[in-house]
Design a protein around this motif. Structure first.
Motif, PDB file in Angstrom:
ATOM      1  N   THR A  94     -16.978  17.020 -23.615  1.00 51.54           N
ATOM      2  CA  THR A  94     -16.032  16.607 -22.337  1.00 51.54           C
ATOM      3  C   THR A  94     -14.770  17.602 -22.381  1.00 51.54           C
ATOM      4  O   THR A  94     -14.356  18.002 -21.481  1.00 51.54           O
ATOM      5  CB  THR A  94     -15.766  15.181 -22.240  1.00 51.54           C
ATOM      6  OG1 THR A  94     -16.958  14.421 -22.082  1.00 51.54           O
ATOM      7  CG2 THR A  94     -14.811  15.002 -20.910  1.00 51.54           C
ATOM      8  N   ARG A 107      -8.311  11.097 -21.779  1.00 54.46           N
ATOM      9  CA  ARG A 107      -9.254  10.309 -22.176  1.00 54.46           C
ATOM     10  C   ARG A 107      -8.731   9.156 -23.277  1.00 54.46           C
ATOM     11  O   ARG A 107      -7.586   9.713 -23.973  1.00 54.46           O
ATOM     12  CB  ARG A 107     -10.333  10.969 -23.051  1.00 54.46           C
ATOM     13  CG  ARG A 107     -11.067   9.841 -23.894  1.00 54.46           C
ATOM     14  CD  ARG A 107     -12.393  10.696 -24.491  1.00 54.46           C
ATOM     15  NE  ARG A 107     -13.333  11.013 -23.529  1.00 54.46           N
ATOM     16  CZ  ARG A 107     -14.810  11.427 -23.721  1.00 54.46           C
ATOM     17  NH1 ARG A 107     -14.976  11.571 -25.097  1.00 54.46           N
ATOM     18  NH2 ARG A 107     -15.460  11.518 -22.716  1.00 54.46           N
ATOM     19  N   HIS A 112     -15.993   6.936 -16.316  1.00 49.57           N
ATOM     20  CA  HIS A 112     -16.083   8.365 -16.741  1.00 49.57           C
ATOM     21  C   HIS A 112     -16.635   8.999 -15.532  1.00 49.57           C
ATOM     22  O   HIS A 112     -17.745   9.454 -15.463  1.00 49.57           O
ATOM     23  CB  HIS A 112     -16.959   8.140 -17.853  1.00 49.57           C
ATOM     24  CG  HIS A 112     -17.133   9.656 -18.790  1.00 49.57           C
ATOM     25  ND1 HIS A 112     -16.177  10.793 -18.094  1.00 49.57           N
ATOM     26  CD2 HIS A 112     -17.740  10.060 -19.596  1.00 49.57           C
ATOM     27  CE1 HIS A 112     -16.479  11.696 -19.149  1.00 49.57           C
ATOM     28  NE2 HIS A 112     -17.286  11.218 -20.130  1.00 49.57           N
ATOM     29  N   GLN A 144     -18.458  12.391 -15.707  1.00 45.88           N
ATOM     30  CA  GLN A 144     -19.971  12.363 -16.124  1.00 45.88           C
ATOM     31  C   GLN A 144     -20.940  11.710 -15.125  1.00 45.88           C
ATOM     32  O   GLN A 144     -22.123  12.684 -14.993  1.00 45.88           O
ATOM     33  CB  GLN A 144     -19.854  11.317 -17.398  1.00 45.88           C
ATOM     34  CG  GLN A 144     -21.299  11.237 -17.818  1.00 45.88           C
ATOM     35  CD  GLN A 144     -21.782  12.266 -18.711  1.00 45.88           C
ATOM     36  OE1 GLN A 144     -20.938  12.947 -19.522  1.00 45.88           O
ATOM     37  NE2 GLN A 144     -23.120  12.729 -18.651  1.00 45.88           N
ATOM     38  N   ARG A 162     -19.159   3.209 -20.308  1.00 44.36           N
ATOM     39  CA  ARG A 162     -18.193   3.696 -19.213  1.00 44.36           C
ATOM     40  C   ARG A 162     -19.271   4.592 -18.239  1.00 44.36           C
ATOM     41  O   ARG A 162     -19.187   4.706 -17.226  1.00 44.36           O
ATOM     42  CB  ARG A 162     -16.854   4.313 -19.359  1.00 44.36           C
ATOM     43  CG  ARG A 162     -17.150   5.468 -20.508  1.00 44.36           C
ATOM     44  CD  ARG A 162     -15.674   5.780 -21.038  1.00 44.36           C
ATOM     45  NE  ARG A 162     -15.928   6.778 -22.168  1.00 44.36           N
ATOM     46  CZ  ARG A 162     -14.900   7.094 -23.047  1.00 44.36           C
ATOM     47  NH1 ARG A 162     -14.198   6.129 -23.315  1.00 44.36           N
ATOM     48  NH2 ARG A 162     -15.160   7.813 -24.011  1.00 44.36           N
ATOM     49  N   VAL A 163     -19.925   5.338 -19.098  1.00 51.22           N
ATOM     50  CA  VAL A 163     -20.976   6.366 -18.386  1.00 51.22           C
ATOM     51  C   VAL A 163     -21.915   5.370 -17.556  1.00 51.22           C
ATOM     52  O   VAL A 163     -22.338   5.747 -16.335  1.00 51.22           O
ATOM     53  CB  VAL A 163     -21.926   6.964 -19.300  1.00 51.22           C
ATOM     54  CG1 VAL A 163     -22.956   7.925 -18.664  1.00 51.22           C
ATOM     55  CG2 VAL A 163     -20.986   7.865 -20.169  1.00 51.22           C
ATOM     56  N   ARG A 184     -26.070   6.227 -25.446  1.00 48.90           N
ATOM     57  CA  ARG A 184     -25.649   6.129 -26.754  1.00 48.90           C
ATOM     58  C   ARG A 184     -25.368   4.743 -27.382  1.00 48.90           C
ATOM     59  O   ARG A 184     -24.848   4.190 -26.658  1.00 48.90           O
ATOM     60  CB  ARG A 184     -24.543   7.077 -27.099  1.00 48.90           C
ATOM     61  CG  ARG A 184     -24.299   7.097 -28.799  1.00 48.90           C
ATOM     62  CD  ARG A 184     -23.190   8.307 -29.011  1.00 48.90           C
ATOM     63  NE  ARG A 184     -22.176   7.695 -28.338  1.00 48.90           N
ATOM     64  CZ  ARG A 184     -21.130   7.314 -28.990  1.00 48.90           C
ATOM     65  NH1 ARG A 184     -20.943   6.739 -30.209  1.00 48.90           N
ATOM     66  NH2 ARG A 184     -20.002   6.874 -28.274  1.00 48.90           N
ATOM     67  N   GLN A 228     -22.864   2.702 -28.574  1.00 47.30           N
ATOM     68  CA  GLN A 228     -21.848   2.774 -28.928  1.00 47.30           C
ATOM     69  C   GLN A 228     -21.050   1.942 -29.794  1.00 47.30           C
ATOM     70  O   GLN A 228     -20.275   0.946 -29.708  1.00 47.30           O
ATOM     71  CB  GLN A 228     -20.891   2.427 -27.552  1.00 47.30           C
ATOM     72  CG  GLN A 228     -21.527   3.029 -26.234  1.00 47.30           C
ATOM     73  CD  GLN A 228     -20.567   4.196 -25.673  1.00 47.30           C
ATOM     74  OE1 GLN A 228     -19.452   3.881 -25.556  1.00 47.30           O
ATOM     75  NE2 GLN A 228     -21.195   5.176 -25.420  1.00 47.30           N
ATOM     76  N   PRO A 234     -25.984  11.401 -22.096  1.00 51.21           N
ATOM     77  CA  PRO A 234     -24.816  12.147 -21.816  1.00 51.21           C
ATOM     78  C   PRO A 234     -24.236  12.811 -22.935  1.00 51.21           C
ATOM     79  O   PRO A 234     -23.160  13.891 -22.906  1.00 51.21           O
ATOM     80  CB  PRO A 234     -23.742  11.047 -21.349  1.00 51.21           C
ATOM     81  CG  PRO A 234     -24.522   9.775 -22.160  1.00 51.21           C
ATOM     82  CD  PRO A 234     -25.949  10.102 -21.828  1.00 51.21           C
ATOM     83  N   GLY A 235     -24.907  12.714 -24.320  1.00 52.61           N
ATOM     84  CA  GLY A 235     -24.527  13.286 -25.462  1.00 52.61           C
ATOM     85  C   GLY A 235     -23.277  12.320 -25.822  1.00 52.61           C
ATOM     86  O   GLY A 235     -22.539  11.833 -24.916  1.00 52.61           O
ATOM     87  N   PRO A 236     -22.883  12.389 -26.947  1.00 47.58           N
ATOM     88  CA  PRO A 236     -23.639  12.752 -28.335  1.00 47.58           C
ATOM     89  C   PRO A 236     -24.980  12.098 -28.600  1.00 47.58           C
ATOM     90  O   PRO A 236     -24.970  10.653 -28.471  1.00 47.58           O
ATOM     91  CB  PRO A 236     -22.659  12.699 -29.287  1.00 47.58           C
ATOM     92  CG  PRO A 236     -21.676  11.675 -29.028  1.00 47.58           C
ATOM     93  CD  PRO A 236     -21.574  11.689 -27.629  1.00 47.58           C
TER      94      PRO A 236
HETATM   95  C1  NCD Z   1     -19.639   9.726 -23.323  1.00 52.09           C
HETATM   96  C2  NCD Z   1     -18.366   9.117 -23.477  1.00 52.09           C
HETATM   97  O1  NCD Z   1     -17.559   9.666 -24.047  1.00 52.09           O
HETATM   98  O2  NCD Z   1     -18.242   8.214 -22.711  1.00 52.09           O
HETATM   99  N1  NCD Z   1     -19.883  10.928 -23.792  1.00 52.09           N
HETATM  100  C3  NCD Z   1     -19.404  12.068 -23.121  1.00 52.09           C
HETATM  101  O3  NCD Z   1     -18.536  12.018 -22.433  1.00 52.09           O
HETATM  102  N2  NCD Z   1     -20.277  13.196 -23.113  1.00 52.09           N
HETATM  103  C4  NCD Z   1     -20.750   8.841 -23.955  1.00 52.09           C
HETATM  104  C5  NCD Z   1     -20.653   8.575 -25.290  1.00 52.09           C
HETATM  105  O4  NCD Z   1     -19.876   8.864 -26.161  1.00 52.09           O
HETATM  106  O5  NCD Z   1     -21.996   8.019 -25.689  1.00 52.09           O
END
Ligand code: NCD
Length: 316
Positions: free
Chosen positions: A59, A108, A136, A139, A169-170, A223, A225, A263-265
């Motif tokens: 990001t 962020r 987010h 994203q 948040r994604v 992911r 979290q 969305p990664g990671p």
């Molecule tokens: C996400 C985030 O930070 O919310 N990643 C991102 O922005 N690519 C998702 C995550 O951390 O799993």
């Protein structure tokens, strides 16, 4: 052009035509980003400051590249090393930066609502790059652009969002955006990772992947979290992968042309099988990263246009 906001704090305040405006402009920036010379001047002369109070790879890099491609002066504040560590509050830091006359602040922060609060204290455009488990927005926008380009539309699709919904948040921003664009959304995950009252959002909830993935067009993995978990939400990673990890067997329940997103990671072997993540016929994970730069260029361009249209503040 339909986009009347001074900040991009979340998907919640955006109307469907505003989402479409951002995505249409982002499509143009995808073309620019594929050229040899990737420069435009939409942000020329403007200053962009990135403040990341939480770790980020893609990001932050994406916002930095987006600003540079549009000609902004971009500064990354090393927040781990900043005065915040010495006890300065978020607002004090923001006020200090504000005195340097930035035009765009990309923030962020681990606390939900912190970016919103900050936007009320500064007189530049603020973009939320993720606040706690709240929103987010870029994203969700880059995910929407990826889906629209892969499927040719962004409505009436069956979309499954899978895994750790409660801490994500994604997931929240995607739920809001994909709901506004009239898609059918299914959430799949263990009951311990499902926010209470989530059915009120008009979604279907499943705790079985094979049932939930039946005939979906889009499979969005999340992911686990761990940093936001303070107890035993899952029995073990092995057990989690067995029940909720996306592998070929589970994916076979989705439509044959369903796309796979993340969305990664990524935690390979925890929420997704590495081979599926790398399968260029199914996975659009690399496209998501590419769309990220274009969407952030579009969002900052639109905010800068509104900034320029604003009556000038009287200088003291
Ligand atoms: C996400 C985030 O930070 O919310 N990643 C991102 O922005 N690519 C998702 C995550 O951390 O799993």
């Amino acid at each position: 052009m339909t986009f009347s906001h001074s900040h991009l704090l979340g998907i919640e305040p955006l109307a469907p035509p505003e989402i479409t405006t951002i995505l249409d402009l982002a499509d143009q920036y995808v073309d620019l980003n594929r050229r040899d010379v990737k420069h435009a001047d939409a942000l020329a002369g403007l200053t962009q400051i990135n403040m990341f109070f939480e770790n980020s790879t893609r990001t932050q890099a994406s916002f930095e590249l987006a600003g540079k491609r549009l000609g902004a002066d971009v500064m990354n504040m090393a927040m781990q090393a900043s005065s915040i560590k010495k006890g300065e509050t978020l607002i004090d830091t923001a006020m200090t930066l504000n005195a340097m006359h930035p035009d765009l602040l990309v923030v962020r922060h681990p606390q939900s609502g912190a970016v919103d609060l900050l936007s009320q204290k500064v007189n530049c455009a603020v973009l939320n790059a993720g606040d706690g488990r709240h929103e987010h927005p870029t994203q969700a926008l880059l995910d929407a652009l990826t889906i629209r380009r892969a499927k040719g539309r962004l409505h009436r699709l069956n979309i499954a969002i899978c895994g750790d919904i409660a801490h994500s948040r994604v997931a929240r921003s995607n739920l809001l955006l994909l709901g506004k664009m009239e898609n059918r959304i299914r959430l799949i995950g263990p009951p311990t990772l499902m926010p209470s009252g989530i059915r009120d959002f008009g979604v279907e909830v499943f705790d079985d992947m094979k049932q939930g993935l039946q005939d979906v067009d889009v499979v969005m993995m999340l992911r686990l979290q761990r940093e936001r978990m303070d107890g035993g939400f899952i029995p073990s990673e092995r057990e989690y992968y067995f029940r909720y990890g996306l592998d070929a067997e589970k994916l076979a329940y989705a439509k044959p042309d369903a796309i796979v997103m993340h969305p990664g990671p990524m935690n390979r072997g925890v929420e997704i099988d590495g081979e599926i993540a790398d399968d260029i016929n199914r996975s659009v994970i690399q496209e998501q990263v590419e769309m990220g730069v274009a969407v952030r260029m579009a969002a900052m361009d639109l905010l800068a246009r509104n900034l320029r249209a604003r009556p000038k503040a009287v200088m003291a």
